[in-house]
Write a protein that holds these residues in place. Structure first.
Motif, PDB file in Angstrom:
ATOM      1  N   THR A 106      -5.594   9.336   8.423  1.00 17.18           N
ATOM      2  CA  THR A 106      -6.395   9.365   9.640  1.00 17.18           C
ATOM      3  C   THR A 106      -7.878   9.290   9.305  1.00 17.18           C
ATOM      4  O   THR A 106      -8.677   8.803  10.107  1.00 17.18           O
ATOM      5  CB  THR A 106      -6.136  10.648  10.448  1.00 17.18           C
ATOM      6  OG1 THR A 106      -6.411  11.792   9.625  1.00 17.18           O
ATOM      7  CG2 THR A 106      -4.694  10.716  10.938  1.00 17.18           C
ATOM      8  N   TYR A 107      -8.240   9.766   8.128  1.00 18.23           N
ATOM      9  CA  TYR A 107      -9.641   9.719   7.723  1.00 18.23           C
ATOM     10  C   TYR A 107     -10.096   8.271   7.553  1.00 18.23           C
ATOM     11  O   TYR A 107     -11.169   7.897   8.004  1.00 18.23           O
ATOM     12  CB  TYR A 107      -9.842  10.485   6.414  1.00 18.23           C
ATOM     13  CG  TYR A 107      -9.404  11.931   6.462  1.00 18.23           C
ATOM     14  CD1 TYR A 107     -10.246  12.910   6.972  1.00 18.23           C
ATOM     15  CD2 TYR A 107      -8.150  12.307   6.005  1.00 18.23           C
ATOM     16  CE1 TYR A 107      -9.849  14.246   7.014  1.00 18.23           C
ATOM     17  CE2 TYR A 107      -7.739  13.626   6.039  1.00 18.23           C
ATOM     18  CZ  TYR A 107      -8.588  14.588   6.552  1.00 18.23           C
ATOM     19  OH  TYR A 107      -8.185  15.900   6.603  1.00 18.23           O
ATOM     20  N   ALA A 108      -9.244   7.472   6.912  1.00 20.58           N
ATOM     21  CA  ALA A 108      -9.581   6.059   6.735  1.00 20.58           C
ATOM     22  C   ALA A 108      -9.582   5.323   8.062  1.00 20.58           C
ATOM     23  O   ALA A 108     -10.409   4.437   8.303  1.00 20.58           O
ATOM     24  CB  ALA A 108      -8.589   5.409   5.771  1.00 20.58           C
ATOM     25  N   ASN A 109      -8.660   5.701   8.954  1.00 19.37           N
ATOM     26  CA  ASN A 109      -8.571   5.055  10.259  1.00 19.37           C
ATOM     27  C   ASN A 109      -9.621   5.562  11.237  1.00 19.37           C
ATOM     28  O   ASN A 109      -9.824   4.975  12.298  1.00 19.37           O
ATOM     29  CB  ASN A 109      -7.180   5.293  10.866  1.00 19.37           C
ATOM     30  CG  ASN A 109      -6.075   4.702  10.023  1.00 19.37           C
ATOM     31  OD1 ASN A 109      -6.290   3.719   9.328  1.00 19.37           O
ATOM     32  ND2 ASN A 109      -4.902   5.303  10.074  1.00 19.37           N
ATOM     33  N   LYS A 110     -10.238   6.702  10.906  1.00 20.37           N
ATOM     34  CA  LYS A 110     -11.247   7.344  11.761  1.00 20.37           C
ATOM     35  C   LYS A 110     -10.686   7.622  13.153  1.00 20.37           C
ATOM     36  O   LYS A 110     -11.350   7.450  14.168  1.00 20.37           O
ATOM     37  CB  LYS A 110     -12.514   6.483  11.850  1.00 20.37           C
ATOM     38  CG  LYS A 110     -13.201   6.310  10.508  1.00 20.37           C
ATOM     39  CD  LYS A 110     -14.479   5.511  10.618  1.00 20.37           C
ATOM     40  CE  LYS A 110     -15.146   5.375   9.251  1.00 20.37           C
ATOM     41  NZ  LYS A 110     -16.394   4.586   9.304  1.00 20.37           N
ATOM     42  N   GLN A 111      -9.427   8.083  13.169  1.00 22.63           N
ATOM     43  CA  GLN A 111      -8.764   8.395  14.432  1.00 22.63           C
ATOM     44  C   GLN A 111      -7.702   9.455  14.188  1.00 22.63           C
ATOM     45  O   GLN A 111      -6.859   9.307  13.297  1.00 22.63           O
ATOM     46  CB  GLN A 111      -8.127   7.136  15.023  1.00 22.63           C
ATOM     47  CG  GLN A 111      -7.577   7.332  16.422  1.00 22.63           C
ATOM     48  CD  GLN A 111      -7.119   6.007  17.014  1.00 22.63           C
ATOM     49  OE1 GLN A 111      -6.733   5.095  16.303  1.00 22.63           O
ATOM     50  NE2 GLN A 111      -7.146   5.915  18.328  1.00 22.63           N
ATOM     51  N   LEU A 112      -7.752  10.532  14.946  1.00 26.45           N
ATOM     52  CA  LEU A 112      -6.758  11.582  14.819  1.00 26.45           C
ATOM     53  C   LEU A 112      -5.384  11.056  15.232  1.00 26.45           C
ATOM     54  O   LEU A 112      -5.272  10.027  15.897  1.00 26.45           O
ATOM     55  CB  LEU A 112      -7.140  12.777  15.694  1.00 26.45           C
ATOM     56  CG  LEU A 112      -8.504  13.413  15.426  1.00 26.45           C
ATOM     57  CD1 LEU A 112      -8.749  14.556  16.405  1.00 26.45           C
ATOM     58  CD2 LEU A 112      -8.611  13.900  13.991  1.00 26.45           C
ATOM     59  N   ALA A 113      -4.351  11.784  14.840  1.00 27.92           N
ATOM     60  CA  ALA A 113      -2.986  11.416  15.207  1.00 27.92           C
ATOM     61  C   ALA A 113      -2.331  12.580  15.929  1.00 27.92           C
ATOM     62  O   ALA A 113      -2.528  13.750  15.569  1.00 27.92           O
ATOM     63  CB  ALA A 113      -2.172  11.056  13.968  1.00 27.92           C
ATOM     64  N   SER A 114      -1.549  12.265  16.945  1.00 27.76           N
ATOM     65  CA  SER A 114      -0.803  13.277  17.690  1.00 27.76           C
ATOM     66  C   SER A 114       0.609  12.774  17.916  1.00 27.76           C
ATOM     67  O   SER A 114       0.802  11.625  18.320  1.00 27.76           O
ATOM     68  CB  SER A 114      -1.484  13.568  19.034  1.00 27.76           C
ATOM     69  OG  SER A 114      -0.752  14.540  19.754  1.00 27.76           O
ATOM     70  N   PHE A 115       1.595  13.635  17.648  1.00 26.64           N
ATOM     71  CA  PHE A 115       2.990  13.246  17.817  1.00 26.64           C
ATOM     72  C   PHE A 115       3.878  14.470  17.806  1.00 26.64           C
ATOM     73  O   PHE A 115       3.505  15.548  17.334  1.00 26.64           O
ATOM     74  CB  PHE A 115       3.439  12.275  16.711  1.00 26.64           C
ATOM     75  CG  PHE A 115       2.872  12.591  15.359  1.00 26.64           C
ATOM     76  CD1 PHE A 115       3.311  13.678  14.631  1.00 26.64           C
ATOM     77  CD2 PHE A 115       1.877  11.796  14.822  1.00 26.64           C
ATOM     78  CE1 PHE A 115       2.772  13.973  13.398  1.00 26.64           C
ATOM     79  CE2 PHE A 115       1.321  12.096  13.591  1.00 26.64           C
ATOM     80  CZ  PHE A 115       1.776  13.185  12.874  1.00 26.64           C
ATOM     81  N   SER A 116       5.051  14.297  18.335  1.00 27.95           N
ATOM     82  CA  SER A 116       6.060  15.347  18.321  1.00 27.95           C
ATOM     83  C   SER A 116       6.665  15.452  16.929  1.00 27.95           C
ATOM     84  O   SER A 116       6.907  14.439  16.265  1.00 27.95           O
ATOM     85  CB  SER A 116       7.159  15.035  19.338  1.00 27.95           C
ATOM     86  OG  SER A 116       8.289  15.863  19.120  1.00 27.95           O
ATOM     87  N   LEU A 117       6.947  16.669  16.495  1.00 29.44           N
ATOM     88  CA  LEU A 117       7.602  16.856  15.210  1.00 29.44           C
ATOM     89  C   LEU A 117       9.077  16.479  15.262  1.00 29.44           C
ATOM     90  O   LEU A 117       9.774  16.572  14.252  1.00 29.44           O
ATOM     91  CB  LEU A 117       7.426  18.297  14.722  1.00 29.44           C
ATOM     92  CG  LEU A 117       6.010  18.650  14.279  1.00 29.44           C
ATOM     93  CD1 LEU A 117       5.940  20.082  13.790  1.00 29.44           C
ATOM     94  CD2 LEU A 117       5.506  17.694  13.201  1.00 29.44           C
TER      95      LEU A 117
END
Length: 331
Positions: free
Chosen positions: A264-275
């Motif tokens: 996510t650091y390289a993409n400069k975008q956080l990630a959100s998802f269900s486990l």
């Protein structure tokens, strides 16, 4: 957003308001349809301070509000009113916010979605195509701790198509009350107590909390055969369950090469998802860990991708995967 390597089959994609249902009578029918579909961006609205309907009960921050029916015709512009002014950090476009909300229709006061009944604040990306444009424009610049009421015309809601499943017509103005509990961006990091890393046979993870990717050093030893999930920084937030949806910063490398395949650091975008949508090593490794923490996970092949990695993921067959994961929030 491209498909994340850690996902089983479901894109990280859209985090919707539908994730938090309301009471069965008013919003259960909308649990799969109370978020806008991805459409071309609407023009930036003119933002005005009213009219918005009165909040007649539940007037404190965090309380489920009762909102009156709209009186007269709503504005054709985006009406935004700060009902309670917070003193926290300023929300910006493309941030994720953690918020409780209630949404109803101007003309009828019919509630089509809310998070208060579920007692779990939603994680909402203020990103074009992933949330109502009214939210993206109306909440930017507001502060954490604020209660904001908005009257959103169709142009910045569901458009002229409406949402039949949620009972929303293409001419309906939508009224929202939003309690902004927190916000996160691409520079967000874990926060808590640093934990000693004494096992020289495990990767060494950096403890910086400046939003930059932590270092990740792989030892020149064979990888462990069993799942490893250790605190690097231990936060003091609520524990994550195997059913939680999480908001994270992470990066992943292969043990044998140390080569990064996702971040996510390289993409400069956080990630959100269900486990429930990720490889078993993530589900088992993060369950029981606290929000605010940085966690090292070492995932053996049978809990990762085994001999069937996703095409184009950069993951080799039979690879042991190493992740550093900052758990920023959960719902």
């Amino acid at each position: 957003m491209r498909r994340r390597s850690i996902l089983i089959a479901v894109p990280a994609g859209m985090v919707t308001l539908a994730a938090c249902g309301g009471d069965k009578d008013e919003s259960s029918k909308a649990t799969e349809s109370a978020s806008p579909s991805e459409t071309s961006a609407a023009p930036a609205p003119k933002i005005v301070d009213g009219p918005v309907p009165a909040i007649t009960a539940g007037t404190k921050f965090g309380e489920k509000p009762t909102v009156a029916k709209g009186s007269g015709d709503p504005s054709k512009d985006l009406a935004v009113k700060t009902v309670i002014a917070g003193g926290g950090k300023v929300v910006a476009e493309n941030d994720y916010i953690q918020a409780h909300y209630l949404g109803q229709i101007w003309d009828t006061a019919k509630v089509f979605a809310n998070s208060y009944d579920a007692k779990t604040a939603a994680l909402v990306p203020l990103v074009q195509g992933q949330i109502y444009e009214g939210w993206r424009f109306g909440l930017a610049g507001k502060k954490v701790g604020s209660r904001v009421e908005m009257a959103v015309p169709p142009t910045w809601g569901y458009g002229t198509e409406g949402n039949a499943q949620a009972g929303i017509k293409g001419t309906d103005t939508l009224v929202f009350v939003v309690d902004i509990e927190d916000s996160f961006n691409a520079k967000s990091s874990a926060k808590g107590e640093v934990v000693a890393q004494d096992n020289v046979d495990l990767p060494k993870v950096g403890t910086n909390t400046d939003g930059k990717a932590p270092s990740l050093e792989i030892p020149k030893t064979d990888p462990p055969k069993k799942l490893v999930a250790n605190y690097i920084i231990e936060g003091d937030g609520p524990e994550v369950s195997a059913e939680s949806t999480v908001l994270v910063q992470y990066k992943g490398v292969q043990w044998d090469t140390g080569k990064e395949f996702d971040s996510t650091y390289a993409n400069k975008q956080l990630a959100s998802f269900s486990l429930q949508q990720v490889v078993k090593g993530w589900t088992q490794g993060l369950a029981g860990k606290k929000v605010g923490s940085r966690v090292l996970t070492v995932i053996p092949p049978e809990l990762g991708y085994g001999d069937n990695p996703q095409p184009g993921s950069g993951i080799a067959k039979g690879a042991t995967l190493v992740f550093t994961v900052d758990i920023l929030a959960k719902m």
